[in-house]
Design an enzyme around this catalytic site. Structure first.
Site, PDB file in Angstrom:
ATOM      1  N   TYR A 233       3.493  30.071   6.300  1.00 16.52           N
ATOM      2  CA  TYR A 233       4.522  31.127   6.382  1.00 16.52           C
ATOM      3  C   TYR A 233       4.057  32.353   5.608  1.00 16.52           C
ATOM      4  O   TYR A 233       4.082  33.472   6.125  1.00 16.52           O
ATOM      5  CB  TYR A 233       5.841  30.594   5.814  1.00 16.52           C
ATOM      6  CG  TYR A 233       6.894  31.635   5.550  1.00 16.52           C
ATOM      7  CD1 TYR A 233       7.062  32.181   4.273  1.00 16.52           C
ATOM      8  CD2 TYR A 233       7.733  32.079   6.563  1.00 16.52           C
ATOM      9  CE1 TYR A 233       8.031  33.142   4.015  1.00 16.52           C
ATOM     10  CE2 TYR A 233       8.714  33.035   6.317  1.00 16.52           C
ATOM     11  CZ  TYR A 233       8.848  33.560   5.040  1.00 16.52           C
ATOM     12  OH  TYR A 233       9.805  34.525   4.797  1.00 16.52           O
TER      13      TYR A 233
HETATM   14  N1  LIG Z   1      17.208  34.665   4.247  1.00 10.81           N
HETATM   15  C1  LIG Z   1      16.490  34.943   3.161  1.00 10.81           C
HETATM   16  O1  LIG Z   1      16.888  34.628   2.013  1.00 10.81           O
HETATM   17  C2  LIG Z   1      15.178  35.651   3.315  1.00 10.81           C
HETATM   18  C3  LIG Z   1      14.801  36.220   4.526  1.00 10.81           C
HETATM   19  N2  LIG Z   1      13.596  36.869   4.623  1.00 10.81           N
HETATM   20  C4  LIG Z   1      13.230  37.486   5.907  1.00 10.81           C
HETATM   21  O2  LIG Z   1      14.309  38.308   6.360  1.00 10.81           O
HETATM   22  C5  LIG Z   1      14.446  38.188   7.789  1.00 10.81           C
HETATM   23  C6  LIG Z   1      15.855  37.713   8.132  1.00 10.81           C
HETATM   24  O3  LIG Z   1      16.075  36.461   7.495  1.00 10.81           O
HETATM   25  P1  LIG Z   1      17.155  35.420   8.107  1.00 10.81           P
HETATM   26  O4  LIG Z   1      18.315  36.162   8.628  1.00 10.81           O
HETATM   27  O5  LIG Z   1      17.337  34.334   7.120  1.00 10.81           O
HETATM   28  O6  LIG Z   1      16.329  34.880   9.359  1.00 10.81           O
HETATM   29  P2  LIG Z   1      16.630  33.593  10.263  1.00 10.81           P
HETATM   30  O7  LIG Z   1      15.881  32.412   9.714  1.00 10.81           O
HETATM   31  O8  LIG Z   1      18.084  33.486  10.481  1.00 10.81           O
HETATM   32  O9  LIG Z   1      15.847  34.006  11.629  1.00 10.81           O
HETATM   33  C7  LIG Z   1      16.179  35.201  12.279  1.00 10.81           C
HETATM   34  C8  LIG Z   1      16.022  35.013  13.750  1.00 10.81           C
HETATM   35  O10 LIG Z   1      14.642  34.862  14.111  1.00 10.81           O
HETATM   36  C9  LIG Z   1      14.653  34.463  15.453  1.00 10.81           C
HETATM   37  N3  LIG Z   1      13.450  33.764  15.902  1.00 10.81           N
HETATM   38  C10 LIG Z   1      12.884  32.673  15.361  1.00 10.81           C
HETATM   39  N4  LIG Z   1      11.848  32.262  16.129  1.00 10.81           N
HETATM   40  C11 LIG Z   1      11.792  33.095  17.198  1.00 10.81           C
HETATM   41  C12 LIG Z   1      10.970  33.185  18.354  1.00 10.81           C
HETATM   42  N5  LIG Z   1       9.996  32.301  18.577  1.00 10.81           N
HETATM   43  N6  LIG Z   1      11.207  34.187  19.223  1.00 10.81           N
HETATM   44  C13 LIG Z   1      12.205  35.079  19.023  1.00 10.81           C
HETATM   45  N7  LIG Z   1      13.024  35.054  17.958  1.00 10.81           N
HETATM   46  C14 LIG Z   1      12.816  34.062  17.063  1.00 10.81           C
HETATM   47  C15 LIG Z   1      15.871  33.549  15.606  1.00 10.81           C
HETATM   48  O11 LIG Z   1      16.547  33.998  16.752  1.00 10.81           O
HETATM   49  P3  LIG Z   1      17.325  33.017  17.777  1.00 10.81           P
HETATM   50  O12 LIG Z   1      17.315  31.651  17.205  1.00 10.81           O
HETATM   51  O13 LIG Z   1      18.651  33.633  17.858  1.00 10.81           O
HETATM   52  O14 LIG Z   1      16.566  33.129  19.025  1.00 10.81           O
HETATM   53  C16 LIG Z   1      16.707  33.811  14.356  1.00 10.81           C
HETATM   54  O15 LIG Z   1      18.043  34.102  14.661  1.00 10.81           O
HETATM   55  C17 LIG Z   1      13.342  37.233   8.237  1.00 10.81           C
HETATM   56  O16 LIG Z   1      12.210  37.963   8.660  1.00 10.81           O
HETATM   57  C18 LIG Z   1      13.024  36.448   6.983  1.00 10.81           C
HETATM   58  O17 LIG Z   1      11.699  35.925   6.982  1.00 10.81           O
HETATM   59  C19 LIG Z   1      12.709  36.954   3.575  1.00 10.81           C
HETATM   60  C20 LIG Z   1      13.035  36.393   2.368  1.00 10.81           C
HETATM   61  C21 LIG Z   1      14.306  35.748   2.145  1.00 10.81           C
HETATM   62  N1  LIG Z   2      13.168  33.286   8.659  1.00  7.53           N
HETATM   63  C1  LIG Z   2      13.543  32.999   7.404  1.00  7.53           C
HETATM   64  N2  LIG Z   2      12.735  33.307   6.376  1.00  7.53           N
HETATM   65  C2  LIG Z   2      13.120  32.969   5.111  1.00  7.53           C
HETATM   66  C3  LIG Z   2      14.335  32.329   4.869  1.00  7.53           C
HETATM   67  C4  LIG Z   2      15.175  32.040   5.981  1.00  7.53           C
HETATM   68  O1  LIG Z   2      16.266  31.469   5.831  1.00  7.53           O
HETATM   69  N3  LIG Z   2      14.723  32.379   7.212  1.00  7.53           N
HETATM   70  N4  LIG Z   2      14.728  31.992   3.610  1.00  7.53           N
HETATM   71  C5  LIG Z   2      13.927  32.199   2.570  1.00  7.53           C
HETATM   72  C6  LIG Z   2      14.420  31.723   1.216  1.00  7.53           C
HETATM   73  O2  LIG Z   2      15.660  32.285   0.936  1.00  7.53           O
HETATM   74  C7  LIG Z   2      13.537  32.031   0.050  1.00  7.53           C
HETATM   75  O3  LIG Z   2      13.435  33.402  -0.061  1.00  7.53           O
HETATM   76  C8  LIG Z   2      14.143  31.469  -1.223  1.00  7.53           C
HETATM   77  O4  LIG Z   2      14.140  30.110  -1.191  1.00  7.53           O
HETATM   78  C9  LIG Z   2      12.589  32.831   2.710  1.00  7.53           C
HETATM   79  N5  LIG Z   2      12.316  33.241   4.071  1.00  7.53           N
END
Ligand SMILES: NC(=O)C1=CN([C@@H]2O[C@H](COP(=O)(O)OP(=O)(O)OC[C@H]3O[C@@H](n4cnc5c(N)ncnc54)[C@H](OP(=O)(O)O)[C@@H]3O)[C@@H](O)[C@H]2O)C=CC1
Ligand SMILES: Nc1nc2c(c(=O)[nH]1)N=C([C@H](O)[C@@H](O)CO)CN2
Length: 233
Positions: A145
């Site tokens: 990742y």
């Molecule tokens: N949440 C957190 O605490 C953190 C988040 N981030 C980053 O911030 C962003 C948002 O996070 P978060 O809302 O948790 O994200 P999610 O894990 O909820 O993923 C966001 C969306 O990505 C889409 N996705 C996954 N695989 C595919 C694919 N193969 N093709 C098209 N779409 C795809 C899914 O869409 P669907 O299933 O609807 O098709 C999903 O709804 C991400 O880039 C994440 O890495 C970074 C650090 C921390």
């Molecule tokens: N696609 C995603 N990326 C990440 C997620 C997630 O929920 N979806 N969550 C994290 C964690 O919150 C991490 O930042 C702390 O454990 C990281 N990326």
């Protein structure tokens, strides 16, 4: 104020992406989100002001098909936010690296190159990559990742250089933003302890970061730290 411009947010059907889509609609933008499956709840609770495009970035054909359909719609784009992401740990098999590479690297790379022509030529526009704080530090449990997010950080630099001055290209590098529902109490406690501020901020801080980058005329090729002081501990 109604703004005819459109913002594209990939993976915007839930959590951070959907929150940001809703806030940008409140600001007056039209928003296009992508997702792999339509949500049943949208039947009764439609996503006002948000258009949905189905897209699966797990294959080249899926990415190219989305790009073709995006060009058919030919929106005038004010910004592209690459939010779509898979968060797989290193116990999920050899395919995991390839799957995350497709979503975090191949899709933004091909969409940016194809969608540059759709960004509004009448103003300076934005491309924003959602990366991760750990892209700069590595992670013992999410090596694949991290590597894919580090590649996306690198694409920020290349696209910023190539698209300037018409398009600004920046990353937002969050640490914890919002937990997942299946995160247990012990994981939540340990994760909150990792940052100096020790909070789960929620998706509004990502919306605020997107607005900062869109509104600032003098920021490109950067990675906006959004980590609660995690680097201090
Ligand atoms: N949440 C957190 O605490 C953190 C988040 N981030 C980053 O911030 C962003 C948002 O996070 P978060 O809302 O948790 O994200 P999610 O894990 O909820 O993923 C966001 C969306 O990505 C889409 N996705 C996954 N695989 C595919 C694919 N193969 N093709 C098209 N779409 C795809 C899914 O869409 P669907 O299933 O609807 O098709 C999903 O709804 C991400 O880039 C994440 O890495 C970074 C650090 C921390
Ligand atoms: N696609 C995603 N990326 C990440 C997620 C997630 O929920 N979806 N969550 C994290 C964690 O919150 C991490 O930042 C702390 O454990 C990281 N990326």
């Amino acid at each position: 104020m109604t703004i005819s411009e459109t913002i594209l947010i990939t993976g915007g059907a839930q959590r951070v992406g959907l929150h940001c889509a809703r806030r940008l609609v409140e600001d007056g933008y039209r928003v296009i989100i992508t997702c792999r499956t339509m949500r049943p709840e949208w039947q009764d609770q439609p996503l006002n002001g948000i258009e949905v495009m189905l897209a699966d970035f797990s294959t080249l054909a899926g990415i190219e098909d989305f790009i073709r359909r995006l060009h058919q719609r030919a929106p005038v784009l004010r910004a592209i936010v690459h939010n779509a992401s898979l968060w797989l740990d290193d116990h999920q098999g050899a395919q995991a690296m390839q799957q995350m590479y497709m979503v975090h690297v191949q899709a933004p790379y091909l969409i940016n190159r194809a969608a540059e022509a759709l960004l509004d030529p009448q103003q300076v526009t934005d491309i924003i990559h959602l990366t991760d704080h750990v892209a700069q530090r590595g992670s013992k449990k999410h090596m694949a990742y991290c590597a894919s997010k580090a590649a996306l950080e690198n694409l920020t630099l290349s696209f910023a250089a190539q698209f300037a001055p018409r398009v600004k290209v920046n990353s937002i590098a969050p640490a914890l933003i919002m937990f997942n529902t299946d995160d247990n109490d012990e994981y939540r406690r340990k994760t909150l302890e990792k940052s100096a501020l020790g909070i789960e901020p929620g998706p509004e801080v990502v919306y605020q970061s997107i607005r900062y980058l869109m509104d600032n005329t003098y920021v490109t090729g950067t990675s906006l730290t959004l980590n609660g002081g995690r680097h201090l501990k």
